[in-house]
Scaffold this active site. Structure first.
Site, PDB file in Angstrom:
ATOM      1  N   ASP A 191      -3.083  -3.903  44.188  1.00 24.36           N
ATOM      2  CA  ASP A 191      -2.224  -3.789  45.673  1.00 24.36           C
ATOM      3  C   ASP A 191      -3.184  -3.494  46.588  1.00 24.36           C
ATOM      4  O   ASP A 191      -4.348  -2.819  46.334  1.00 24.36           O
ATOM      5  CB  ASP A 191      -1.023  -2.907  45.459  1.00 24.36           C
ATOM      6  CG  ASP A 191      -1.576  -1.397  45.321  1.00 24.36           C
ATOM      7  OD1 ASP A 191      -2.368  -1.215  44.384  1.00 24.36           O
ATOM      8  OD2 ASP A 191      -0.999  -0.583  46.049  1.00 24.36           O
ATOM      9  N   GLU A 244      -1.153   1.507  43.612  1.00 27.60           N
ATOM     10  CA  GLU A 244      -2.192   2.479  43.630  1.00 27.60           C
ATOM     11  C   GLU A 244      -1.928   3.199  44.962  1.00 27.60           C
ATOM     12  O   GLU A 244      -2.152   4.490  45.075  1.00 27.60           O
ATOM     13  CB  GLU A 244      -3.503   2.126  43.460  1.00 27.60           C
ATOM     14  CG  GLU A 244      -4.552   3.180  43.165  1.00 27.60           C
ATOM     15  CD  GLU A 244      -5.284   3.602  44.637  1.00 27.60           C
ATOM     16  OE1 GLU A 244      -5.929   4.330  44.531  1.00 27.60           O
ATOM     17  OE2 GLU A 244      -4.908   2.876  45.322  1.00 27.60           O
TER      18      GLU A 244
END
Length: 479
Positions: free
Chosen positions: A78, A145
């Site tokens: 991400d 994350e």
């Protein structure tokens, strides 16, 4: 023809450009996760895709490396997806518009996602090659994350054999990270009430700030547009009858906000007084931030006379009190490591809705007690103000390991290649290594990566030459 075609190392930049074609902001990683799964399938590699969309890909050792210890390669898929106000890209559906300027790659009008797309590109290039010598590889690529390490928290690592790990989530070449702070996200909600008011509407924007990653850049004490706007609104309500129509700032809890917008209702006869107050506040900010954030400015636009829903006076006063009272920025510096922030928090997002004023923070500390102390302070202020505070995404710090064969080996290899030792450092930003260490007892872990600037902002840049040097370093480590 790809924008990055012809850049070296070509395999890495090929996969990086492929990743940039797939929207992958936090919470929108499914398509990229499916791409990674298909990548493994096409190459006959073992792959696990869990319900969270985390990916684990395993590749057997190259000939002659069967007796070597397994190595885990780790990154996250991400990115912090932010764009400039005038950018027309839909970051949930459209690819990034890559551009190359000399040695730097950036994205037109948006963040680049080099954090951590370049890690995924390195990993795919390694898994794709049949020429590179390497031990057995276990690639772990997580989701979420940037919003609290959700993927790393939920992933099942019981299938992993490796106890050596290269985390590729660092943004400075020549630095080996060996420990990091822990942290969490805090959502604070102050209930508000509204009433109809008539008058002259003013649109106010605090902008021109540099922003940056709240872990890496908090030490620079740059301006936080949400906090600065709080001071502007406080000055207005102290001397005029101004009331708030809307308030919004920041794009991510872990990015220092660069722009905050507010609409206020004033009595038409108070216009000149309000403009004078705002100009004085702008002068104060420019003096305070002359070195740290010299381009700070406040724009004011008249939007005409109207009737609109505005905060009631009591709600407005509480909202300003809350904004001014809540802590922000560095709370403590480390006594053990010179120049290392020990505890901090960042008011990353601010939003006024029908129900509440919402403040969203990223809290970090190298000490669990430091994290607890700042959260208790926030909770106490919230209680006094009549707000509710909720914490989520709590992740542990990554403790320094006194004995690390992997660290020692990587230092030796770096020194042999470049004639100097790498810097071995701790970092205030959070890394997934702490969560992995808790799940894999005895894990020996190092974090490294190429040079990036202004991550989590629309000015994010990735160095082409640094990507090449780090690639060569990784190849030598694997060999």
């Amino acid at each position: 023809m790809g924008v990055l075609e012809g850049l070296e190392p070509q395999p890495v930049f090929h996969f990086f450009e492929e990743i940039c074609k797939i929207p992958h902001g936090s919470g929108n990683e499914a398509a990229l996760s499916d791409y990674l799964k298909q990548f493994a399938k096409e190459r006959g590699l073992d792959c696990i895709q869990d319900e969270w969309k985390n990916i684990i890909i395993t590749k057997g050792a190259a000939d002659g490396y069967e007796a070597e210890e397994t190595l885990i390669l780790q990154g996250h898929m991400d990115m912090v997806a932010v764009k400039a106000p005038d950018c027309d890209i839909d970051m949930e559906k459209e690819p990034l518009r890559l551009q190359v300027n000399d040695d730097l790659i950036s994205a037109e009008g948006t963040s680049l996602g080099g954090d951590d797309g370049i890690a995924v590109a390195y990993i795919l290039a390694l898994l794709d090659s049949e020429e590179i010598p390497h031990p057995r590889l276990e690639a772990v690529i997580t989701v979420g994350e940037e919003v609290g390490m959700d993927g790393a928290r939920e992933i099942d690592l019981s299938t992993l054999k490796g106890r050596r790990m290269l985390n590729l989530d660092n943004e400075e070449e020549g630095v080996l990270l060996t420990s990091c702070a822990g942290g969490l996200r805090a959502d604070c909600k102050l209930p508000v009430t509204w009433e109809k008011r008539s008058g002259l509407a003013l649109y106010i924007r605090v902008s021109g700030l540099q922003g940056g990653h709240s872990g890496a850049e908090i030490i620079r004490e740059r301006g936080n547009s949400n906090c600065l706007m709080g001071r502007v609104l406080d000055a207005l309500i102290q001397e005029t009858s101004a009331s708030f129509i809307s308030l919004e700032g920041g794009l991510a809890d872990n990015a220092i906000p660069r722009q905050t917008d507010a609409r206020v209702m004033i009595a038409a006869e108070e216009k000149d007084k309000c403009l004078t107050i705002i100009r004085k506040m702008e002068e104060k900010f420019r003096q305070e931030l002359a070195v740290k954030d010299p381009a700070v400015n406040i724009e004011v636009t008249e939007e005409g006379e109207r009737t609109a829903d505005c905060l009631r006076k009591e709600s407005m006063q509480k909202a300003v009190f809350y904004l001014l009272s809540m802590p922000n920025g560095i709370q403590a510096m480390s006594a053990d490591v010179e120049g290392l922030v020990e505890t901090s928090l960042n008011l990353g997002m601010l939003q006024l809705s029908d129900e509440c004023l919402r403040l969203t923070y990223a809290v970090r500390s190298s000490l669990e007690s430091g994290k607890e102390a700042v959260c208790r302070k926030m909770a106490a202020i919230s209680e006094l103000a009549g707000a509710v505070m909720e914490m989520r995404g709590d992740y542990p710090g990554w403790a320094y390991r006194q004995e690390s064969p992997l660290r020692d080996k990587m230092i030796r290899i770096y020194e042999k290649m470049y004639g100097e030792k790498p810097r071995v450092e701790a970092i205030h930003a959070g890394l997934e290594c702490g969560l992995f260490s808790g799940k894999l007892p005895g894990l020996d872990c190092i974090s490294c990566g190429p040079d990036m600037k202004a991550i989590h902002t629309t000015e994010e840049e990735l160095s082409i030459s640094s990507v090449k040097r780090v690639w060569e370093y990784l190849l030598e480590v694997l060999r």
